[in-house]
Motif scaffolding. Structure first.
Motif, PDB file in Angstrom:
ATOM      1  N   CYS A 162       0.825  -1.211   0.000  1.00  0.00           N
ATOM      2  CA  CYS A 162       0.000   0.000   0.000  1.00  0.00           C
ATOM      3  C   CYS A 162       0.857   1.258   0.000  1.00  0.00           C
ATOM      4  O   CYS A 162       0.582   2.211  -0.730  1.00  0.00           O
ATOM      5  CB  CYS A 162      -0.944   0.003   1.194  1.00  0.00           C
ATOM      6  SG  CYS A 162      -2.190  -1.295   1.109  1.00  0.00           S
ATOM      7  N   VAL A 174      -3.299   5.087  -0.129  1.00  0.00           N
ATOM      8  CA  VAL A 174      -2.924   4.156   0.938  1.00  0.00           C
ATOM      9  C   VAL A 174      -4.174   3.634   1.646  1.00  0.00           C
ATOM     10  O   VAL A 174      -4.334   2.429   1.848  1.00  0.00           O
ATOM     11  CB  VAL A 174      -1.968   4.821   1.962  1.00  0.00           C
ATOM     12  CG1 VAL A 174      -1.811   3.970   3.210  1.00  0.00           C
ATOM     13  CG2 VAL A 174      -0.617   5.082   1.343  1.00  0.00           C
ATOM     14  N   SER A 195      -6.268   1.351  -0.707  1.00  0.00           N
ATOM     15  CA  SER A 195      -5.625   0.051  -0.941  1.00  0.00           C
ATOM     16  C   SER A 195      -5.581  -0.787   0.339  1.00  0.00           C
ATOM     17  O   SER A 195      -5.670  -2.013   0.268  1.00  0.00           O
ATOM     18  CB  SER A 195      -4.236   0.232  -1.544  1.00  0.00           C
ATOM     19  OG  SER A 195      -3.412   1.017  -0.716  1.00  0.00           O
ATOM     20  N   LEU A 196      -5.472  -0.156   1.501  1.00  0.00           N
ATOM     21  CA  LEU A 196      -5.539  -0.899   2.759  1.00  0.00           C
ATOM     22  C   LEU A 196      -6.903  -1.534   2.970  1.00  0.00           C
ATOM     23  O   LEU A 196      -7.009  -2.689   3.375  1.00  0.00           O
ATOM     24  CB  LEU A 196      -5.195   0.000   3.953  1.00  0.00           C
ATOM     25  CG  LEU A 196      -3.729   0.143   4.304  1.00  0.00           C
ATOM     26  CD1 LEU A 196      -3.546   1.188   5.411  1.00  0.00           C
ATOM     27  CD2 LEU A 196      -3.122  -1.168   4.719  1.00  0.00           C
ATOM     28  N   GLY A 224      -7.163  -4.367   0.525  1.00  0.00           N
ATOM     29  CA  GLY A 224      -6.280  -5.453   0.932  1.00  0.00           C
ATOM     30  C   GLY A 224      -6.766  -6.184   2.161  1.00  0.00           C
ATOM     31  O   GLY A 224      -6.715  -7.420   2.227  1.00  0.00           O
TER      32      GLY A 224
END
Length: 124
Positions: free
Chosen positions: A90, A112, A115-116, A119
């Motif tokens: 990320c 970030v 994408s966190l 994920g």
């Protein structure tokens, strides 16, 4: 520096404990002291070989025989390390978006966070 290094070992053991509880069946888990000790041994050997490999090896070697057979120590360690990899990926995506796409810092923070979320949903 010693206190910070020890604190890092405790955090590593706590991450492992959380992952182990998520994956555990009705097995008795090692104590927090044993988990910190095993994590520290893995970190020590991480000076010689990649730390991801040394952590798995140390936790497998120190595990009780029934934990070795079931793969509990290895599975929980790999699962725990996936979170570290997720954070690195990320942050890398944010860095690439800043340098290659010239997005602002605020937009990179958004990358970030987004994408966190994706994920973490994928790891679940």
């Amino acid at each position: 520096m010693t206190v910070l290094t020890f604190a890092n070992q405790i955090v590593g053991a706590l991450k492992w404990r959380t992952a182990a509880r998520w994956l555990a069946t009705e097995k008795k888990e090692p104590s927090l002291f044993q988990m910190v000790e095993t994590t520290s041994v893995g970190s020590f050997f991480g000076q010689l070989i990649p730390p991801q490999i040394s952590a798995v090896m140390a936790r497998w070697i120190i595990a009780q025989p029934e934990e070795r057979r079931g793969g509990w120590a290895v599975k929980s360690t790999i699962f725990e390390q996936m979170f570290d990899l997720l954070v690195l990926v990320c942050a890398g995506l944010a860095g690439l978006s800043m340098f290659m796409l010239h997005v602002s810092g605020a937009a990179a923070v958004g990358v970030v966070l987004l994408s966190l979320v994706v994920g973490l949903a994928g790891l679940r």
